[in-house]
Design a protein around this motif. Sequence first.
Motif, PDB file in Angstrom:
ATOM      1  N   GLU A  25     -14.933  19.396  32.421  1.00 25.69           N
ATOM      2  CA  GLU A  25     -15.753  18.954  31.299  1.00 25.69           C
ATOM      3  C   GLU A  25     -15.660  19.929  30.126  1.00 25.69           C
ATOM      4  OE1 GLU A  25     -19.716  17.843  32.482  1.00 25.69           O
ATOM      5  OE2 GLU A  25     -18.978  16.510  34.068  1.00 25.69           O
ATOM      6  N   ALA A  26     -15.604  21.214  30.425  1.00 23.37           N
ATOM      7  CA  ALA A  26     -15.421  22.191  29.358  1.00 23.37           C
ATOM      8  C   ALA A  26     -14.049  22.021  28.704  1.00 23.37           C
ATOM      9  CB  ALA A  26     -15.581  23.607  29.902  1.00 23.37           C
ATOM     10  N   ALA A  27     -13.037  21.749  29.492  1.00 17.97           N
ATOM     11  CA  ALA A  27     -11.689  21.553  28.949  1.00 17.97           C
ATOM     12  C   ALA A  27     -11.652  20.388  27.969  1.00 17.97           C
ATOM     13  CB  ALA A  27     -10.701  21.309  30.092  1.00 17.97           C
ATOM     14  N   GLN A  28     -12.340  19.313  28.312  1.00 15.61           N
ATOM     15  CA  GLN A  28     -12.372  18.179  27.398  1.00 15.61           C
ATOM     16  C   GLN A  28     -13.099  18.533  26.115  1.00 15.61           C
ATOM     17  OE1 GLN A  28     -10.621  15.315  27.810  1.00 15.61           O
ATOM     18  NE2 GLN A  28     -11.201  15.033  25.665  1.00 15.61           N
ATOM     19  N   VAL A  70     -12.869  19.649  20.224  1.00 19.82           N
ATOM     20  CA  VAL A  70     -13.152  20.521  19.085  1.00 19.82           C
ATOM     21  C   VAL A  70     -11.859  20.922  18.372  1.00 19.82           C
ATOM     22  CG1 VAL A  70     -14.064  22.774  18.374  1.00 19.82           C
ATOM     23  CG2 VAL A  70     -15.317  21.385  20.029  1.00 19.82           C
ATOM     24  N   ILE A  71     -10.834  21.254  19.134  1.00 23.13           N
ATOM     25  CA  ILE A  71      -9.551  21.624  18.526  1.00 23.13           C
ATOM     26  C   ILE A  71      -8.973  20.457  17.733  1.00 23.13           C
ATOM     27  CG2 ILE A  71      -7.157  22.275  19.024  1.00 23.13           C
ATOM     28  CD1 ILE A  71      -8.306  23.855  21.450  1.00 23.13           C
ATOM     29  N   ALA A  72      -9.084  19.248  18.271  1.00 24.29           N
ATOM     30  CA  ALA A  72      -8.584  18.070  17.550  1.00 24.29           C
ATOM     31  C   ALA A  72      -9.356  17.851  16.255  1.00 24.29           C
ATOM     32  CB  ALA A  72      -8.687  16.842  18.443  1.00 24.29           C
ATOM     33  N   ARG A  73     -10.638  18.157  16.275  1.00 25.81           N
ATOM     34  CA  ARG A  73     -11.489  17.909  15.102  1.00 25.81           C
ATOM     35  C   ARG A  73     -11.418  19.032  14.075  1.00 25.81           C
ATOM     36  NH1 ARG A  73     -16.754  19.451  14.813  1.00 25.81           N
ATOM     37  NH2 ARG A  73     -16.843  19.654  17.094  1.00 25.81           N
ATOM     38  N   ILE A 108      -4.589  21.729  26.580  1.00 28.45           N
ATOM     39  CA  ILE A 108      -5.430  22.565  25.727  1.00 28.45           C
ATOM     40  C   ILE A 108      -4.496  23.477  24.944  1.00 28.45           C
ATOM     41  CG2 ILE A 108      -7.207  24.344  25.616  1.00 28.45           C
ATOM     42  CD1 ILE A 108      -8.308  23.313  28.264  1.00 28.45           C
ATOM     43  N   ASP A 109      -4.578  23.432  23.639  1.00 33.59           N
ATOM     44  CA  ASP A 109      -3.732  24.294  22.811  1.00 33.59           C
ATOM     45  C   ASP A 109      -4.413  25.659  22.689  1.00 33.59           C
ATOM     46  OD1 ASP A 109      -2.148  25.578  20.999  1.00 33.59           O
ATOM     47  OD2 ASP A 109      -2.119  23.959  19.522  1.00 33.59           O
ATOM     48  N   TRP A 110      -4.092  26.543  23.619  1.00 34.74           N
ATOM     49  CA  TRP A 110      -4.752  27.840  23.652  1.00 34.74           C
ATOM     50  C   TRP A 110      -4.401  28.704  22.450  1.00 34.74           C
ATOM     51  CZ3 TRP A 110      -8.733  28.970  26.690  1.00 34.74           C
ATOM     52  CH2 TRP A 110      -8.961  28.137  27.797  1.00 34.74           C
ATOM     53  N   SER A 111      -3.349  28.359  21.752  1.00 35.57           N
ATOM     54  CA  SER A 111      -3.025  29.107  20.530  1.00 35.57           C
ATOM     55  C   SER A 111      -4.027  28.835  19.419  1.00 35.57           C
ATOM     56  CB  SER A 111      -1.619  28.757  20.052  1.00 35.57           C
ATOM     57  OG  SER A 111      -1.562  27.425  19.547  1.00 35.57           O
ATOM     58  N   LYS A 112      -4.946  27.903  19.657  1.00 33.21           N
ATOM     59  CA  LYS A 112      -6.006  27.598  18.691  1.00 33.21           C
ATOM     60  C   LYS A 112      -7.378  28.099  19.166  1.00 33.21           C
ATOM     61  CE  LYS A 112      -3.056  25.210  16.199  1.00 33.21           C
ATOM     62  NZ  LYS A 112      -3.090  23.741  16.205  1.00 33.21           N
ATOM     63  N   VAL A 113      -7.400  28.807  20.294  1.00 32.09           N
ATOM     64  CA  VAL A 113      -8.658  29.255  20.884  1.00 32.09           C
ATOM     65  C   VAL A 113      -8.869  30.737  20.587  1.00 32.09           C
ATOM     66  CG1 VAL A 113      -9.948  29.617  23.025  1.00 32.09           C
ATOM     67  CG2 VAL A 113      -8.571  27.538  22.721  1.00 32.09           C
ATOM     68  N   HIS A 114     -10.020  31.051  19.992  1.00 30.29           N
ATOM     69  CA  HIS A 114     -10.422  32.428  19.717  1.00 30.29           C
ATOM     70  C   HIS A 114     -11.517  32.803  20.716  1.00 30.29           C
ATOM     71  CE1 HIS A 114      -8.313  32.544  15.792  1.00 30.29           C
ATOM     72  NE2 HIS A 114      -8.635  31.256  15.761  1.00 30.29           N
ATOM     73  N   ALA A 115     -11.306  33.878  21.456  1.00 31.28           N
ATOM     74  CA  ALA A 115     -12.197  34.237  22.555  1.00 31.28           C
ATOM     75  C   ALA A 115     -12.944  35.533  22.279  1.00 31.28           C
ATOM     76  CB  ALA A 115     -11.401  34.376  23.846  1.00 31.28           C
ATOM     77  N   ILE A 116     -14.220  35.524  22.609  1.00 26.37           N
ATOM     78  CA  ILE A 116     -15.022  36.744  22.638  1.00 26.37           C
ATOM     79  C   ILE A 116     -15.805  36.726  23.949  1.00 26.37           C
ATOM     80  CG2 ILE A 116     -15.193  36.857  20.128  1.00 26.37           C
ATOM     81  CD1 ILE A 116     -18.017  35.839  20.293  1.00 26.37           C
ATOM     82  N   HIS A 117     -16.436  37.846  24.285  1.00 25.80           N
ATOM     83  CA  HIS A 117     -17.260  37.823  25.491  1.00 25.80           C
ATOM     84  C   HIS A 117     -18.660  38.302  25.182  1.00 25.80           C
ATOM     85  CE1 HIS A 117     -16.535  42.205  26.792  1.00 25.80           C
ATOM     86  NE2 HIS A 117     -15.670  42.028  25.813  1.00 25.80           N
ATOM     87  N   MET A 118     -19.557  38.068  26.123  1.00 30.44           N
ATOM     88  CA  MET A 118     -20.975  38.116  25.771  1.00 30.44           C
ATOM     89  C   MET A 118     -21.657  39.443  26.047  1.00 30.44           C
ATOM     90  SD  MET A 118     -22.717  35.702  28.731  1.00 30.44           S
ATOM     91  CE  MET A 118     -22.106  34.238  27.915  1.00 30.44           C
ATOM     92  N   LYS A 157      -5.374  37.124  29.997  1.00 31.85           N
ATOM     93  CA  LYS A 157      -3.976  37.523  30.142  1.00 31.85           C
ATOM     94  C   LYS A 157      -3.092  36.405  30.694  1.00 31.85           C
ATOM     95  CE  LYS A 157      -4.483  41.822  28.764  1.00 31.85           C
ATOM     96  NZ  LYS A 157      -3.955  42.254  27.453  1.00 31.85           N
ATOM     97  N   LYS A 158      -3.712  35.295  31.042  1.00 27.02           N
ATOM     98  CA  LYS A 158      -2.965  34.161  31.591  1.00 27.02           C
ATOM     99  C   LYS A 158      -2.590  33.134  30.531  1.00 27.02           C
ATOM    100  CE  LYS A 158      -5.123  34.357  36.174  1.00 27.02           C
ATOM    101  NZ  LYS A 158      -5.880  33.589  37.209  1.00 27.02           N
ATOM    102  N   LEU A 159      -3.258  33.207  29.372  1.00 23.62           N
ATOM    103  CA  LEU A 159      -3.121  32.151  28.378  1.00 23.62           C
ATOM    104  C   LEU A 159      -2.880  32.754  26.994  1.00 23.62           C
ATOM    105  CD1 LEU A 159      -6.138  30.065  29.667  1.00 23.62           C
ATOM    106  CD2 LEU A 159      -3.736  29.419  29.899  1.00 23.62           C
TER     107      LEU A 159
END
Length: 253
Positions: free
Chosen positions: A29-32, A37-40, A67-77, A101-103
Motif C-alpha cells: 500500500e505504501a508502494a502504491q 505521488v511521483i506520477a502527480r 517505483i522510480d526511486w530516482s525521484k524519491v528523497h529520503a530522510i529519517h526521523m 543502499k539497495k535503491l
Amino acid sequence: MLVKEFKVDNLAVKKYDSRNAMGEAAGKEAAQYFRNVIARKGELWAIFAAAPSQNEFLATLCNEPDIDWSKVHAIHMDEYVGLPKDHPAGFGNFLDRAIFKKLPCASVDYIGSDKAPEDAIRDYEKILEAHHIDVCLMGIGENGHIAFNDPHVADFNDPLKIKKVDLDLKCRNQQVHDGCFATLDEVPQYALTLTVPTLFACDALFCVVPAPTKADAVKATVQGPVSEECPATVMRLHSHATLYIDQDSGRYV
C-alpha cells in the motif's frame, strides 16, 4: 490475511493474521502511494523509521516494482546523540542496510549521530523548511512514542521541527529488547528527533506495529484518550493515517 479492519476517529486500523502478512500489505500500500505521488508531483519526500519492527515492511517496499526511486528523497526521523558514526545500532546505518543502499534514491539526508547536536539540528531544519514531506513511514514504541517523542517530551503543538530529547527508561529498555544493544548501559541517554508536528504535517502516515511487546501501546493508541501520554494517539486526528498491526500487537483490539 486481513482479519479485522476498523476506524478510530480518522485512523484506519488494519489487523493481519501474521507479522509477515502485515508487513507485506503495508509495503504494497505504501508502494502504491509512492507511485501515485511521483506520477502527480514528479518526486516524493519521505521520512523513514529505523527499527526491527519495520523489517518486513521495508523489505516489501524495496521489492515492489515500478517505483522510480530516482525521484524519491529520503530522510529519517531520529538518531542517537554521541553514537560512533559506524555503530550498527545507528538509525542511519540501519536504514542503509534495510533500504537506502539497495535503491538509487534521488537523495538521502542523515541526521548524523557524530555531529554536535546543535549542528545536526540546524542542518536538518534547513531541509525540513525547504521541502514539503509527502509521507511518513513509522512505528510506535512500547511507551507509545512516535519517533523519539516519549510521553514526557512529546508536544502536539511543538514549535520546533527537530529537537534534542532525553530518552525514558522504557524507551531505552526497548532498544535492548529489540536486540539493538546488549545492555541498558550501552543505550544512549539522548537523541535527536523530529517533533510530533513535523511528522503530523506529512500528507500520509503509514504506521507498522508488530509483536506482543507493542500490545499495550496499540491498545492505548486506539482506545485511550488523545494526549501526549500516548503520543501515537495523535494519528487519530490525521486525515490520512493507517495503523497496521498483527495478532500479537493487536491482541487487545
